[in-house]
Design a protein around this motif. Structure first.
Motif, PDB file in Angstrom:
ATOM      1  N   LEU A   1       0.868  -1.183   0.000  1.00 13.11           N
ATOM      2  CA  LEU A   1       0.000   0.000   0.000  1.00 13.11           C
ATOM      3  C   LEU A   1       0.900   1.227   0.000  1.00 13.11           C
ATOM      4  N   VAL A   2       0.635   2.135  -0.917  1.00 16.83           N
ATOM      5  CA  VAL A   2       1.437   3.349  -1.008  1.00 16.83           C
ATOM      6  C   VAL A   2       0.505   4.547  -0.970  1.00 16.83           C
ATOM      7  N   GLU A   3       0.793   5.472  -0.052  1.00 15.89           N
ATOM      8  CA  GLU A   3      -0.022   6.674   0.103  1.00 15.89           C
ATOM      9  C   GLU A   3       0.612   7.840  -0.630  1.00 15.89           C
ATOM     10  N   PHE A   4      -0.232   8.751  -1.077  1.00 17.95           N
ATOM     11  CA  PHE A   4       0.187   9.980  -1.734  1.00 17.95           C
ATOM     12  C   PHE A   4      -0.674  11.121  -1.211  1.00 17.95           C
ATOM     13  N   GLY A   5      -0.131  12.334  -1.282  1.00 14.87           N
ATOM     14  CA  GLY A   5      -0.970  13.503  -1.093  1.00 14.87           C
ATOM     15  C   GLY A   5      -0.799  14.264   0.202  1.00 14.87           C
ATOM     16  N   GLY A   6       0.031  13.790   1.101  1.00 12.97           N
ATOM     17  CA  GLY A   6       0.243  14.549   2.326  1.00 12.97           C
ATOM     18  C   GLY A   6       1.022  15.822   2.055  1.00 12.97           C
ATOM     19  N   GLY A   7       1.144  16.652   3.080  1.00 13.69           N
ATOM     20  CA  GLY A   7       1.899  17.873   2.919  1.00 13.69           C
ATOM     21  C   GLY A   7       1.563  18.894   3.974  1.00 13.69           C
ATOM     22  N   LEU A   8       2.005  20.116   3.722  1.00 14.98           N
ATOM     23  CA  LEU A   8       1.786  21.238   4.627  1.00 14.98           C
ATOM     24  C   LEU A   8       0.685  22.121   4.055  1.00 14.98           C
ATOM     25  N   VAL A   9      -0.282  22.436   4.879  1.00 15.01           N
ATOM     26  CA  VAL A   9      -1.386  23.270   4.437  1.00 15.01           C
ATOM     27  C   VAL A   9      -1.771  24.208   5.570  1.00 15.01           C
ATOM     28  N   GLN A  10      -2.312  25.357   5.223  1.00 17.61           N
ATOM     29  CA  GLN A  10      -2.775  26.294   6.243  1.00 17.61           C
ATOM     30  C   GLN A  10      -4.137  25.870   6.776  1.00 17.61           C
ATOM     31  N   ALA A  11      -4.432  26.275   7.974  1.00 16.04           N
ATOM     32  CA  ALA A  11      -5.742  25.995   8.563  1.00 16.04           C
ATOM     33  C   ALA A  11      -6.835  26.511   7.638  1.00 16.04           C
ATOM     34  N   GLY A  12      -7.864  25.684   7.479  1.00 16.68           N
ATOM     35  CA  GLY A  12      -8.945  26.022   6.567  1.00 16.68           C
ATOM     36  C   GLY A  12      -8.757  25.473   5.165  1.00 16.68           C
ATOM     37  N   GLY A  13      -7.561  24.980   4.890  1.00 12.16           N
ATOM     38  CA  GLY A  13      -7.264  24.447   3.565  1.00 12.16           C
ATOM     39  C   GLY A  13      -7.731  23.018   3.382  1.00 12.16           C
ATOM     40  N   SER A  14      -7.377  22.451   2.235  1.00 15.59           N
ATOM     41  CA  SER A  14      -7.815  21.102   1.873  1.00 15.59           C
ATOM     42  C   SER A  14      -6.645  20.268   1.386  1.00 15.59           C
ATOM     43  N   LEU A  15      -6.777  18.976   1.564  1.00 16.82           N
ATOM     44  CA  LEU A  15      -5.832  18.012   1.011  1.00 16.82           C
ATOM     45  C   LEU A  15      -6.597  16.788   0.551  1.00 16.82           C
ATOM     46  N   ARG A  16      -6.070  16.121  -0.456  1.00 16.55           N
ATOM     47  CA  ARG A  16      -6.645  14.860  -0.902  1.00 16.55           C
ATOM     48  C   ARG A  16      -5.577  13.785  -0.817  1.00 16.55           C
ATOM     49  N   LEU A  17      -5.818  12.795   0.010  1.00 19.73           N
ATOM     50  CA  LEU A  17      -4.906  11.669   0.148  1.00 19.73           C
ATOM     51  C   LEU A  17      -5.371  10.529  -0.755  1.00 19.73           C
ATOM     52  N   SER A  18      -4.392   9.825  -1.321  1.00 24.35           N
ATOM     53  CA  SER A  18      -4.673   8.642  -2.137  1.00 24.35           C
ATOM     54  C   SER A  18      -3.851   7.483  -1.620  1.00 24.35           C
ATOM     55  N   CYS A  19      -4.368   6.284  -1.789  1.00 24.95           N
ATOM     56  CA  CYS A  19      -3.639   5.081  -1.393  1.00 24.95           C
ATOM     57  C   CYS A  19      -3.913   4.009  -2.435  1.00 24.95           C
ATOM     58  N   VAL A  20      -2.839   3.502  -3.008  1.00 24.76           N
ATOM     59  CA  VAL A  20      -2.946   2.475  -4.047  1.00 24.76           C
ATOM     60  C   VAL A  20      -2.424   1.157  -3.506  1.00 24.76           C
ATOM     61  N   ALA A  21      -3.227   0.117  -3.649  1.00 27.19           N
ATOM     62  CA  ALA A  21      -2.821  -1.226  -3.250  1.00 27.19           C
ATOM     63  C   ALA A  21      -2.390  -2.000  -4.489  1.00 27.19           C
ATOM     64  N   SER A  22      -1.299  -2.739  -4.359  1.00 28.22           N
ATOM     65  CA  SER A  22      -0.812  -3.523  -5.493  1.00 28.22           C
ATOM     66  C   SER A  22      -0.241  -4.837  -4.988  1.00 28.22           C
ATOM     67  N   GLY A  23      -0.094  -5.777  -5.914  1.00 29.05           N
ATOM     68  CA  GLY A  23       0.456  -7.080  -5.557  1.00 29.05           C
ATOM     69  C   GLY A  23      -0.527  -8.191  -5.852  1.00 29.05           C
ATOM     70  N   SER A  24      -0.395  -9.265  -5.093  1.00 26.57           N
ATOM     71  CA  SER A  24      -1.193 -10.470  -5.328  1.00 26.57           C
ATOM     72  C   SER A  24      -2.568 -10.352  -4.667  1.00 26.57           C
ATOM     73  N   ILE A  25      -3.392  -9.474  -5.226  1.00 27.90           N
ATOM     74  CA  ILE A  25      -4.692  -9.136  -4.638  1.00 27.90           C
ATOM     75  C   ILE A  25      -5.794  -9.850  -5.414  1.00 27.90           C
ATOM     76  N   LEU A  26      -6.629 -10.596  -4.701  1.00 26.66           N
ATOM     77  CA  LEU A  26      -7.820 -11.152  -5.339  1.00 26.66           C
ATOM     78  C   LEU A  26      -8.979 -10.178  -5.219  1.00 26.66           C
ATOM     79  N   SER A  27      -9.143  -9.606  -4.042  1.00 28.91           N
ATOM     80  CA  SER A  27     -10.145  -8.568  -3.833  1.00 28.91           C
ATOM     81  C   SER A  27      -9.809  -7.852  -2.528  1.00 28.91           C
ATOM     82  N   ILE A  28     -10.471  -6.725  -2.310  1.00 29.32           N
ATOM     83  CA  ILE A  28     -10.252  -5.952  -1.094  1.00 29.32           C
ATOM     84  C   ILE A  28     -11.589  -5.712  -0.425  1.00 29.32           C
ATOM     85  N   ASN A  29     -11.685  -6.031   0.841  1.00 27.25           N
ATOM     86  CA  ASN A  29     -12.907  -5.728   1.588  1.00 27.25           C
ATOM     87  C   ASN A  29     -12.825  -4.287   2.088  1.00 27.25           C
ATOM     88  N   ASP A  30     -12.839  -4.061   3.390  1.00 28.71           N
ATOM     89  CA  ASP A  30     -12.810  -2.698   3.909  1.00 28.71           C
ATOM     90  C   ASP A  30     -11.469  -2.015   3.613  1.00 28.71           C
TER      91      ASP A  30
END
Length: 123
Positions: free
Chosen positions: A4-33
């Motif tokens: 699992l690899v996350e993207f999108g963190g960083g420094l932001v001012q109060a009131g701002g927005s961020l979008r985090l992403s996480c990509v799963a890869s490998g020997s995956i048949l399916s993903i529940n929660d």
């Protein structure tokens, strides 16, 4: 093996927005929660938001109304859109996925974690 690899963190001012992403890869048949957790210095890791494979969501009270979790099952990706960020949202954010993989005896579900991405909200 599953990664699992996350993207999108960083420094932001109060009131701002961020979008985090996480990509799963490998020997995956399916993903529940899939979910996002966070851990601030000196504090325990806590759930931020979670989403089932069918799209049902669950949010911690401290992000309700400010964040939206979503996922793209075809891309094995989960997102966290965070708005109206506060300094107290500063933490390392971790992605979690309950992944179905093939094991010698059949199928098994295992918990996987990303390496974490730092979110810092300045006042």
């Amino acid at each position: 093996q599953v990664q699992l690899v996350e993207f999108g963190g960083g420094l932001v001012q109060a009131g701002g927005s961020l979008r985090l992403s996480c990509v799963a890869s490998g020997s995956i048949l399916s993903i529940n929660d899939m979910g996002w957790y966070r851990q601030a210095p000196g504090k325990q890791r806590e759930l931020v938001a979670a989403i089932t494979a069918s799209g049902s969501t669950n949010y911690a009270d401290f992000v309700k109304g400010r964040s939206t979790i979503s996922r793209d099952n075809a891309k094995n990706t989960v997102y966290l859109q965070m708005n109206s960020l506060k300094p107290e949202d500063t933490a390392v954010y971790y992605c979690n996925a309950k992944v179905i993989v093939r094991v010698p005896t059949g199928l098994g579900q295992y918990d996987y974690w990303g390496q974490g991405t730092q979110v810092t909200v300045s006042s």
